[in-house]
Design a protein around this motif. Structure first.
Motif, PDB file in Angstrom:
ATOM      1  N   VAL A  19       0.827  -1.209   0.000  1.00 12.20           N
ATOM      2  CA  VAL A  19       0.000   0.000   0.000  1.00 12.20           C
ATOM      3  C   VAL A  19       0.860   1.258   0.000  1.00 12.20           C
ATOM      4  N   ASP A  20       2.084   1.148   0.483  1.00 11.77           N
ATOM      5  CA  ASP A  20       2.982   2.305   0.433  1.00 11.77           C
ATOM      6  C   ASP A  20       3.218   2.752  -1.005  1.00 11.77           C
ATOM      7  N   GLU A  21       3.203   1.819  -1.949  1.00 16.91           N
ATOM      8  CA  GLU A  21       3.341   2.172  -3.360  1.00 16.91           C
ATOM      9  C   GLU A  21       2.111   2.941  -3.844  1.00 16.91           C
ATOM     10  N   GLY A  22       0.931   2.538  -3.380  1.00 13.80           N
ATOM     11  CA  GLY A  22      -0.289   3.266  -3.720  1.00 13.80           C
ATOM     12  C   GLY A  22      -0.276   4.671  -3.136  1.00 13.80           C
ATOM     13  N   VAL A  23       0.229   4.802  -1.910  1.00 13.83           N
ATOM     14  CA  VAL A  23       0.327   6.120  -1.284  1.00 13.83           C
ATOM     15  C   VAL A  23       1.269   7.007  -2.096  1.00 13.83           C
ATOM     16  N   TRP A  44      -1.357  -6.413   9.479  1.00 16.60           N
ATOM     17  CA  TRP A  44      -0.257  -6.734   8.560  1.00 16.60           C
ATOM     18  C   TRP A  44       0.863  -5.707   8.681  1.00 16.60           C
ATOM     19  N   TRP A  45       0.468  -4.444   8.815  1.00 20.51           N
ATOM     20  CA  TRP A  45       1.428  -3.337   8.829  1.00 20.51           C
ATOM     21  C   TRP A  45       1.863  -2.930  10.230  1.00 20.51           C
ATOM     22  N   GLU A  46       1.242  -3.473  11.260  1.00 21.99           N
ATOM     23  CA  GLU A  46       1.499  -2.998  12.619  1.00 21.99           C
ATOM     24  C   GLU A  46       2.982  -2.919  12.980  1.00 21.99           C
ATOM     25  N   PRO A  47       3.805  -3.919  12.644  1.00 19.40           N
ATOM     26  CA  PRO A  47       5.222  -3.803  13.009  1.00 19.40           C
ATOM     27  C   PRO A  47       5.955  -2.661  12.281  1.00 19.40           C
ATOM     28  N   ARG A  48       5.400  -2.215  11.167  1.00 20.81           N
ATOM     29  CA  ARG A  48       6.038  -1.175  10.352  1.00 20.81           C
ATOM     30  C   ARG A  48       5.147   0.064  10.216  1.00 20.81           C
ATOM     31  N   GLU A  51       6.357   3.650   9.377  1.00 17.84           N
ATOM     32  CA  GLU A  51       6.714   3.952   7.984  1.00 17.84           C
ATOM     33  C   GLU A  51       5.552   4.628   7.265  1.00 17.84           C
ATOM     34  N   LEU A  52       4.346   4.111   7.484  1.00 14.31           N
ATOM     35  CA  LEU A  52       3.170   4.676   6.828  1.00 14.31           C
ATOM     36  C   LEU A  52       2.814   6.038   7.410  1.00 14.31           C
ATOM     37  N   VAL A  53       2.970   6.199   8.700  1.00 11.97           N
ATOM     38  CA  VAL A  53       2.711   7.495   9.342  1.00 11.97           C
ATOM     39  C   VAL A  53       3.696   8.527   8.798  1.00 11.97           C
ATOM     40  N   ASP A  54       4.962   8.157   8.716  1.00 15.02           N
ATOM     41  CA  ASP A  54       5.973   9.076   8.182  1.00 15.02           C
ATOM     42  C   ASP A  54       5.705   9.405   6.716  1.00 15.02           C
ATOM     43  N   LEU A  55       5.289   8.410   5.956  1.00 17.98           N
ATOM     44  CA  LEU A  55       5.030   8.600   4.528  1.00 17.98           C
ATOM     45  C   LEU A  55       3.853   9.544   4.288  1.00 17.98           C
ATOM     46  N   THR A  56       2.779   9.366   5.048  1.00 25.56           N
ATOM     47  CA  THR A  56       1.572  10.184   4.831  1.00 25.56           C
ATOM     48  C   THR A  56       1.582  11.488   5.624  1.00 25.56           C
ATOM     49  N   GLY A  57       2.279  11.493   6.742  1.00 29.40           N
ATOM     50  CA  GLY A  57       2.241  12.669   7.616  1.00 29.40           C
ATOM     51  C   GLY A  57       0.978  12.721   8.465  1.00 29.40           C
ATOM     52  N   HIS A  58       0.233  11.622   8.482  1.00 23.06           N
ATOM     53  CA  HIS A  58      -1.015  11.536   9.242  1.00 23.06           C
ATOM     54  C   HIS A  58      -1.044  10.221  10.017  1.00 23.06           C
ATOM     55  N   PRO A  59      -1.834  10.168  11.100  1.00 27.28           N
ATOM     56  CA  PRO A  59      -2.038   8.871  11.747  1.00 27.28           C
ATOM     57  C   PRO A  59      -2.737   7.924  10.775  1.00 27.28           C
ATOM     58  N   VAL A  60      -2.436   6.647  10.887  1.00 26.93           N
ATOM     59  CA  VAL A  60      -3.136   5.635  10.095  1.00 26.93           C
ATOM     60  C   VAL A  60      -4.276   5.124  10.969  1.00 26.93           C
ATOM     61  N   ARG A  61      -5.492   5.208  10.438  1.00 31.23           N
ATOM     62  CA  ARG A  61      -6.676   4.837  11.214  1.00 31.23           C
ATOM     63  C   ARG A  61      -7.180   3.458  10.816  1.00 31.23           C
ATOM     64  N   SER A  62      -7.729   2.752  11.815  1.00 38.30           N
ATOM     65  CA  SER A  62      -8.336   1.454  11.530  1.00 38.30           C
ATOM     66  C   SER A  62      -9.583   1.210  12.374  1.00 38.30           C
ATOM     67  N   ARG A  63      -9.868   2.128  13.265  1.00 40.04           N
ATOM     68  CA  ARG A  63     -11.045   1.944  14.137  1.00 40.04           C
ATOM     69  C   ARG A  63     -11.798   3.263  14.235  1.00 40.04           C
TER      70      ARG A  63
END
Length: 181
Positions: A19-23, A44-48, A51-63
């Protein structure tokens, strides 16, 4: 001028491991990307996750947020559910929004926010009668479902190519929805 905000909503389908490629593709297309994951995709992404937070500059939400919590993300200009699993498609098509990843686009499309969705599942899953009904229900509400030649054509069972998921086709669909070239 501020960038338009794209909520990229990813399900537990093979391409979500990339998904980082999609971002990055969406960012290169001029979007401020906020990432929402289904609970399974989040694991799936929890250990990393950083990386996604840094890439987007936003918290990653799931709930869903708690009643006293403030919105952590800017308001969406458009939403893209990709990759959309067969499970998410059928729950969304039936009006079941038990996850944030379904609840956000389910509500948004009925509030005038442009919403596109591009699946990723195999032909055996796609042959289930509920799939055609769910696609029709989403389209009836105004969701641009990108399946077939303009989006993702389902693959034979056990022959998918998650790394080759066509993010650019999904983003082209969103551009059409919002009137961008």
């Amino acid at each position: 001028m501020t960038k338009p905000v794209l909520y990229l909503i990813a399900c537990a389908a093979g391409p979500t491991q990339y998904v980082d490629e999609g971002v990055r593709a969406a960012q290169a297309d001029g979007w401020d990307v906020c990432l929402i994951l289904t609970p399974s995709a989040f694991s799936w992404w929890e250990p990393r996750m950083q990386e996604l937070v840094d890439l987007t500059g936003h918290p990653v939400r799931s709930r869903y947020k708690l009643p006293w919590e403030r919105d952590a993300l800017p308001k969406a200009t458009a939403m893209l559910v990709a990759p959309m699993s067969c499970t998410t498609l059928n729950k969304w098509g039936a009006g079941i929004s038990d996850t944030l990843a379904i609840g956000l686009p389910s509500e948004a499309v009925n509030m005038g926010v442009p919403v596109a969705a591009m699946p990723y599942f195999n032909r055996a899953q796609g042959a289930q009668p509920a799939v055609a009904r769910s696609v029709a229900a989403l389209r009836e509400q105004g969701v641009l479902v990108l399946d077939g030649p303009e989006g993702y054509e389902s693959h034979p069972p056990k022959q998918g190519n998650p790394k080759g998921y066509p993010w650019e086709r999904a983003l082209a669909g969103v551009r059409r929805l919002v009137g961008r070239p």
